[in-house]
Design a protein around this motif. Structure first.
Motif, short mmCIF file in Angstrom:
data_model
loop_
_atom_site.label_atom_id
_atom_site.label_comp_id
_atom_site.label_asym_id
_atom_site.label_seq_id
_atom_site.Cartn_x
_atom_site.Cartn_y
_atom_site.Cartn_z
N TRP A 139 0.83 -1.20 0.00
CA TRP A 139 0.00 0.00 0.00
C TRP A 139 0.86 1.26 0.00
CZ3 TRP A 139 -4.57 -0.23 4.03
CH2 TRP A 139 -5.51 -1.16 3.61
N HIS A 140 2.04 1.19 0.58
CA HIS A 140 2.86 2.39 0.80
C HIS A 140 3.85 2.66 -0.34
CE1 HIS A 140 4.50 5.54 3.33
NE2 HIS A 140 5.71 5.00 3.35
N ARG A 141 4.18 1.65 -1.12
CA ARG A 141 5.21 1.76 -2.15
C ARG A 141 4.99 2.94 -3.08
NH1 ARG A 141 4.98 -3.11 -4.77
NH2 ARG A 141 6.68 -3.92 -3.51
N ASP A 142 3.76 3.11 -3.57
CA ASP A 142 3.53 4.18 -4.56
C ASP A 142 3.76 5.57 -3.98
OD1 ASP A 142 1.17 4.28 -3.04
OD2 ASP A 142 -0.12 4.55 -4.78
N HIS A 143 3.74 5.69 -2.67
CA HIS A 143 4.02 6.98 -2.04
C HIS A 143 5.50 7.34 -2.19
CE1 HIS A 143 3.65 10.33 0.65
NE2 HIS A 143 4.61 9.85 1.44
N HIS A 144 6.35 6.34 -2.37
CA HIS A 144 7.79 6.55 -2.50
C HIS A 144 8.25 6.56 -3.95
CE1 HIS A 144 9.36 6.50 1.66
NE2 HIS A 144 8.20 5.93 1.90
N PRO A 204 7.66 8.12 -8.01
CA PRO A 204 7.05 9.23 -8.76
C PRO A 204 5.80 8.76 -9.51
CG PRO A 204 9.38 8.98 -9.31
CD PRO A 204 9.01 7.80 -8.48
N HIS A 205 4.77 9.60 -9.52
CA HIS A 205 3.54 9.30 -10.25
C HIS A 205 2.75 10.58 -10.44
CE1 HIS A 205 0.97 9.71 -6.72
NE2 HIS A 205 1.90 9.04 -6.05
N ASP A 206 1.78 10.54 -11.33
CA ASP A 206 0.93 11.70 -11.59
C ASP A 206 -0.51 11.48 -11.13
OD1 ASP A 206 2.96 13.22 -12.76
OD2 ASP A 206 2.64 12.29 -14.71
N ASN A 207 -0.74 10.44 -10.36
CA ASN A 207 -2.09 10.11 -9.91
C ASN A 207 -2.55 11.06 -8.80
OD1 ASN A 207 -1.90 7.89 -11.62
ND2 ASN A 207 -1.14 6.57 -9.99
N LEU A 208 -3.82 11.37 -8.78
CA LEU A 208 -4.38 12.20 -7.72
C LEU A 208 -4.35 11.45 -6.39
CD1 LEU A 208 -5.89 14.76 -6.81
CD2 LEU A 208 -8.02 13.59 -7.42
N LEU A 209 -4.68 10.17 -6.44
CA LEU A 209 -4.70 9.33 -5.24
C LEU A 209 -3.62 8.27 -5.32
CD1 LEU A 209 -8.56 8.84 -4.85
CD2 LEU A 209 -7.09 10.41 -3.57
N GLU A 210 -3.25 7.76 -4.14
CA GLU A 210 -2.25 6.69 -4.03
C GLU A 210 -2.87 5.54 -3.24
OE1 GLU A 210 0.75 8.60 -1.65
OE2 GLU A 210 1.52 9.78 -3.31
N LYS A 211 -2.36 4.33 -3.43
CA LYS A 211 -2.77 3.23 -2.56
C LYS A 211 -2.49 3.59 -1.10
CE LYS A 211 -2.13 -0.79 -5.52
NZ LYS A 211 -1.33 -2.01 -5.71
N ASN A 212 -1.42 4.33 -0.89
CA ASN A 212 -1.03 4.77 0.45
C ASN A 212 -2.16 5.52 1.16
OD1 ASN A 212 1.22 5.26 2.45
ND2 ASN A 212 0.64 7.37 1.97
N ASP A 213 -3.05 6.14 0.40
CA ASP A 213 -4.17 6.88 1.00
C ASP A 213 -5.13 5.94 1.73
OD1 ASP A 213 -3.20 9.34 0.07
OD2 ASP A 213 -4.27 9.14 -1.83
N LEU A 214 -5.03 4.65 1.48
CA LEU A 214 -5.86 3.69 2.22
C LEU A 214 -5.53 3.70 3.71
CD1 LEU A 214 -5.79 0.73 -0.32
CD2 LEU A 214 -7.77 2.15 0.28
#
Length: 172
Positions: free
Chosen positions: A36-41, A43-53
């Motif tokens: 869940w946390h990986r995408d927070h670390h 780069p991406h252009d998404n408004l939301l991240e899995k980390n937001d869970l």
């Protein structure tokens, strides 16, 4: 319950939540919860991240406390301090969102502090993001930040000992 006691419970809970956030970040998000946390670390252009869970998990904790403290939900078994614990968790969530998502990652507003504690928070969290992958790292808290110079030394020691891989941006 007196107003003063309720305020004390809210403030104590908010303070305790920094420890809960630190330990959850270090041992869950950088452990078995890395998916869940990986995408927070990264780069991406998404408004939301899995980390937001993880915010949903925090909201569930707060809502659960409100429910335990509510006579409408828990009946005579309601425990009134739970309401104020729920308010403290909610308060910490608001502070976390403003500092971490807003100030540090600039998801809601653009302001780069030039000095003071706000600058220290930003620097400490940027150093947290200096590692590649979930291993090693520094500054797992969100509101309490250690001295960035000490964090840099710790990161360099982690790199030297093979605990962490650092991004090129960390000065040698």
């Amino acid at each position: 319950m007196s107003t003063l006691v309720a305020i004390a419970i809210v403030l104590a809970t908010m303070l305790a939540m920094e420890f809960v956030a630190w330990s959850s970040h270090k041992y869950i998000m950088h452990g078995f919860g890395w998916a869940w946390h990986r995408d927070h670390h990264e780069p991406h252009d998404n408004l939301l991240e899995k980390n937001d869970l993880y915010a949903v998990v925090g909201a569930a904790m707060s809502i659960s406390m409100f429910a335990l403290g509510s006579p409408l939900v828990a009946g005579e078994a309601a425990w009134s301090p739970a309401t104020w614990i729920g308010a403290g968790i909610l308060g910490y969530g608001i502070v976390y969102t403003l500092i971490h998502d807003g100030l540090v990652h600039q998801r809601y507003f653009r302001w780069v502090p030039k000095r003071g504690y706000a600058r220290r928070l930003v620097q400490a969290h940027k150093l947290h993001h200096a590692t590649v992958g979930k291993e090693g790292g520094v500054s797992f808290g969100f509101v309490i930040a250690r001295d960035p110079a000490a964090l840099k030394r710790e990161l360099k020691e982690q790199r030297r000992s093979g605990i962490a891989v650092l991004r090129a941006a960390v000065d040698d």
